[in-house]
Design an enzyme around this catalytic site. Sequence first.
Site, PDB file in Angstrom:
ATOM      1  N   ARG A 186     -11.952   5.273   0.454  1.00 50.78           N
ATOM      2  CA  ARG A 186     -10.740   5.959   0.916  1.00 50.78           C
ATOM      3  C   ARG A 186     -10.686   7.341   0.269  1.00 50.78           C
ATOM      4  O   ARG A 186     -10.650   7.457  -0.958  1.00 50.78           O
ATOM      5  CB  ARG A 186      -9.493   5.149   0.528  1.00 50.78           C
ATOM      6  CG  ARG A 186      -8.218   5.879   0.859  1.00 50.78           C
ATOM      7  CD  ARG A 186      -6.948   5.061   0.605  1.00 50.78           C
ATOM      8  NE  ARG A 186      -5.817   5.915   0.903  1.00 50.78           N
ATOM      9  CZ  ARG A 186      -4.836   6.212   0.054  1.00 50.78           C
ATOM     10  NH1 ARG A 186      -4.794   5.669  -1.144  1.00 50.78           N
ATOM     11  NH2 ARG A 186      -3.874   7.042   0.407  1.00 50.78           N
ATOM     12  N   TYR A 218       1.189   0.331  -8.875  1.00 52.35           N
ATOM     13  CA  TYR A 218       0.838   0.623 -10.265  1.00 52.35           C
ATOM     14  C   TYR A 218       1.684  -0.156 -11.259  1.00 52.35           C
ATOM     15  O   TYR A 218       1.174  -0.712 -12.217  1.00 52.35           O
ATOM     16  CB  TYR A 218       0.954   2.138 -10.543  1.00 52.35           C
ATOM     17  CG  TYR A 218      -0.144   2.888  -9.839  1.00 52.35           C
ATOM     18  CD1 TYR A 218      -1.386   3.067 -10.434  1.00 52.35           C
ATOM     19  CD2 TYR A 218       0.038   3.376  -8.542  1.00 52.35           C
ATOM     20  CE1 TYR A 218      -2.415   3.715  -9.770  1.00 52.35           C
ATOM     21  CE2 TYR A 218      -0.994   4.019  -7.871  1.00 52.35           C
ATOM     22  CZ  TYR A 218      -2.214   4.184  -8.487  1.00 52.35           C
ATOM     23  OH  TYR A 218      -3.240   4.803  -7.831  1.00 52.35           O
ATOM     24  N   GLU A 240      -4.312   1.502  -3.167  1.00 54.68           N
ATOM     25  CA  GLU A 240      -4.500   2.020  -4.530  1.00 54.68           C
ATOM     26  C   GLU A 240      -4.012   1.004  -5.544  1.00 54.68           C
ATOM     27  O   GLU A 240      -2.934   0.428  -5.385  1.00 54.68           O
ATOM     28  CB  GLU A 240      -3.699   3.313  -4.792  1.00 54.68           C
ATOM     29  CG  GLU A 240      -4.229   4.530  -4.111  1.00 54.68           C
ATOM     30  CD  GLU A 240      -3.395   5.788  -4.419  1.00 54.68           C
ATOM     31  OE1 GLU A 240      -2.793   5.884  -5.512  1.00 54.68           O
ATOM     32  OE2 GLU A 240      -3.358   6.663  -3.538  1.00 54.68           O
ATOM     33  N   GLU A 242       2.011   7.840   0.345  1.00 56.54           N
ATOM     34  CA  GLU A 242       3.204   7.762  -0.509  1.00 56.54           C
ATOM     35  C   GLU A 242       4.282   8.786  -0.172  1.00 56.54           C
ATOM     36  O   GLU A 242       4.629   9.633  -1.018  1.00 56.54           O
ATOM     37  CB  GLU A 242       2.807   7.896  -1.978  1.00 56.54           C
ATOM     38  CG  GLU A 242       1.849   6.824  -2.449  1.00 56.54           C
ATOM     39  CD  GLU A 242       1.607   6.864  -3.957  1.00 56.54           C
ATOM     40  OE1 GLU A 242       1.951   7.868  -4.595  1.00 56.54           O
ATOM     41  OE2 GLU A 242       1.063   5.886  -4.484  1.00 56.54           O
ATOM     42  N   ASN A 250       0.212   0.804  -2.258  1.00 61.31           N
ATOM     43  CA  ASN A 250      -0.241   1.360  -3.532  1.00 61.31           C
ATOM     44  C   ASN A 250       0.651   0.763  -4.613  1.00 61.31           C
ATOM     45  O   ASN A 250       1.874   0.872  -4.540  1.00 61.31           O
ATOM     46  CB  ASN A 250      -0.071   2.889  -3.569  1.00 61.31           C
ATOM     47  CG  ASN A 250      -0.994   3.617  -2.602  1.00 61.31           C
ATOM     48  OD1 ASN A 250      -1.773   2.994  -1.889  1.00 61.31           O
ATOM     49  ND2 ASN A 250      -0.900   4.934  -2.574  1.00 61.31           N
ATOM     50  N   HIS A 273      -2.512  13.737   1.818  1.00 60.51           N
ATOM     51  CA  HIS A 273      -2.344  13.277   0.440  1.00 60.51           C
ATOM     52  C   HIS A 273      -1.796  14.472  -0.361  1.00 60.51           C
ATOM     53  O   HIS A 273      -2.408  14.950  -1.301  1.00 60.51           O
ATOM     54  CB  HIS A 273      -3.657  12.742  -0.124  1.00 60.51           C
ATOM     55  CG  HIS A 273      -3.488  11.792  -1.288  1.00 60.51           C
ATOM     56  ND1 HIS A 273      -4.010  10.520  -1.312  1.00 60.51           N
ATOM     57  CD2 HIS A 273      -2.838  11.930  -2.475  1.00 60.51           C
ATOM     58  CE1 HIS A 273      -3.706   9.922  -2.466  1.00 60.51           C
ATOM     59  NE2 HIS A 273      -2.990  10.767  -3.190  1.00 60.51           N
TER      60      HIS A 273
HETATM   61  C1  GAL Z   1      -0.617   7.683  -6.852  1.00 64.10           C
HETATM   62  C2  GAL Z   1      -1.269   8.789  -6.074  1.00 64.10           C
HETATM   63  C3  GAL Z   1      -2.655   9.115  -6.531  1.00 64.10           C
HETATM   64  C4  GAL Z   1      -2.853   9.002  -8.023  1.00 64.10           C
HETATM   65  C5  GAL Z   1      -2.209   7.775  -8.587  1.00 64.10           C
HETATM   66  C6  GAL Z   1      -2.268   7.648 -10.090  1.00 64.10           C
HETATM   67  O1  GAL Z   1       0.760   7.798  -6.791  1.00 64.10           O
HETATM   68  O2  GAL Z   1      -1.328   8.471  -4.708  1.00 64.10           O
HETATM   69  O3  GAL Z   1      -2.978  10.365  -6.014  1.00 64.10           O
HETATM   70  O4  GAL Z   1      -2.538  10.151  -8.684  1.00 64.10           O
HETATM   71  O5  GAL Z   1      -0.878   7.691  -8.197  1.00 64.10           O
HETATM   72  O6  GAL Z   1      -1.132   8.158 -10.702  1.00 64.10           O
END
Ligand code: GAL
Length: 450
Positions: free
Chosen positions: A74, A291, A352, A163, A289, A118
């Site tokens: 990707r 985190y 992600e 995002e 995505n 992006h």
């Molecule tokens: C996401 C973003 C990425 C990358 C990642 C890590 O929000 O899509 O580009 O930076 O966070 O922080």
Amino acid sequence: MALPPGFRWGVATAAYQIEGAAAEDGRGPSTWDTFAHTPGRTADGATGDVACDHYHRWPEDVALMGDLGVDAYRFSIAWPRVQPTGSGPANARGLDFYERLVDGLLERGIAPAATLYHWDLPQPLEDAGGWLARDTAYRFAEFAYLAAERLGDRIDTWITLNEPVVVMAYGYAFGIYAPGEELLLGALPTAHHQLLAHGLGTSALRARGAGRVGIANHYSPARPRDAASEADTAAAGAFDLLMNRLFTEPLLLGRYPDLAPLGGPDPASYIRDEDLPVIAQPIDLLGVNYYQPTGIAAPADLSSPLPFELVDLPGHPVTGLGWPIVPDGLHGLLTGLRDTYGPLLPPVHITENGCSFPDEPGPGGAVDDAARIAFLDAHIGAVRAAVDEGVDVRAYYVWSLLDNFEWASGYGPRFGLVHVDYATQKRTPKASFAWYRDLIAASREPLAGG
Ligand code: GAL
């Protein structure tokens, strides 16, 4: 239980974070060029002018992906390379670059998955209002059409936007990402205009015969600081509405959640009824995505313009950026999406997931990033658990292939499976690279005993 047949293992990157070559082959400036070059906006004044120099070193990077054995890559197509001013005919040299890259991937049997936006909006479009302007959605559809016209026969997965919530919140509400506006709830129209861009872009891609089309949303589950407190729970609900549901319900249900409790501009001033069917046309995948979850409390300051405040989530290990490591958050997010949207939820691709640590080579030159291996192992475990419980997940992309320009945080945080020495551009696969390679290889072996 095994992952479904055809499950894709991948890695992800984005144009401005890795390419460099900011003024080459006719590329125009984007909002991120402007922002990064404005003193005080990024850590140490870092910019993406050179980044990982991927624009020139892509053959080496594609070879690395070949060694890794990924099924899919990707990446994003920089709008200002394709349309340097954000409108008008395609800049052929910009598209040539992506054609070389895509052909290089296909030669190694790696499926290209292209994101169209992006975050690198052509600066002239920002000057005309950016995502506050409805017209930007129509300009995006034109760009999508041009990209698919050249590459639609070879790219099987298209992601319209990355995002949109982060663009709204960080870019237009709080001013910490480009374009640096601080409009608070005045940023809400940028959500709708991006979703409209997604819908119009989806139609444009399909008009050019593009394959699978979807969007990559950022999801951060809201965790109230005190689950027994009504005020904290209500605040977590407001956060969830603004950050998650606002970007999912129009897509999957064809309607907006009730925005009135949030305040901000009257939705009728920027949302037209006829936009909703465009936004809600069926998509082939929902990109997720993930985190970290976000700790939420009722605002301590009663005059706060927002109905919540962000608080730490104690009791979890953290990444190099201090983000809590909560794999269970990904599992709950996936089962929650399935429970909430049922048959309206398209197949999910984890577009992600990853973590940053201040990884550096040891005395022998190796980069031993055991903490990343533990992070990925636990999160992939969470995906497997959700699949076992019936959630239709079809792909998982590690963020990121390479250490890269982490937006306003510059080059300090390292998210890559591959370490980059920015002074020499030397790439060094980390221990997590070998670990992921072995995981991918093992998942291809026929199951013992059938
Ligand atoms: C996401 C973003 C990425 C990358 C990642 C890590 O929000 O899509 O580009 O930076 O966070 O922080």
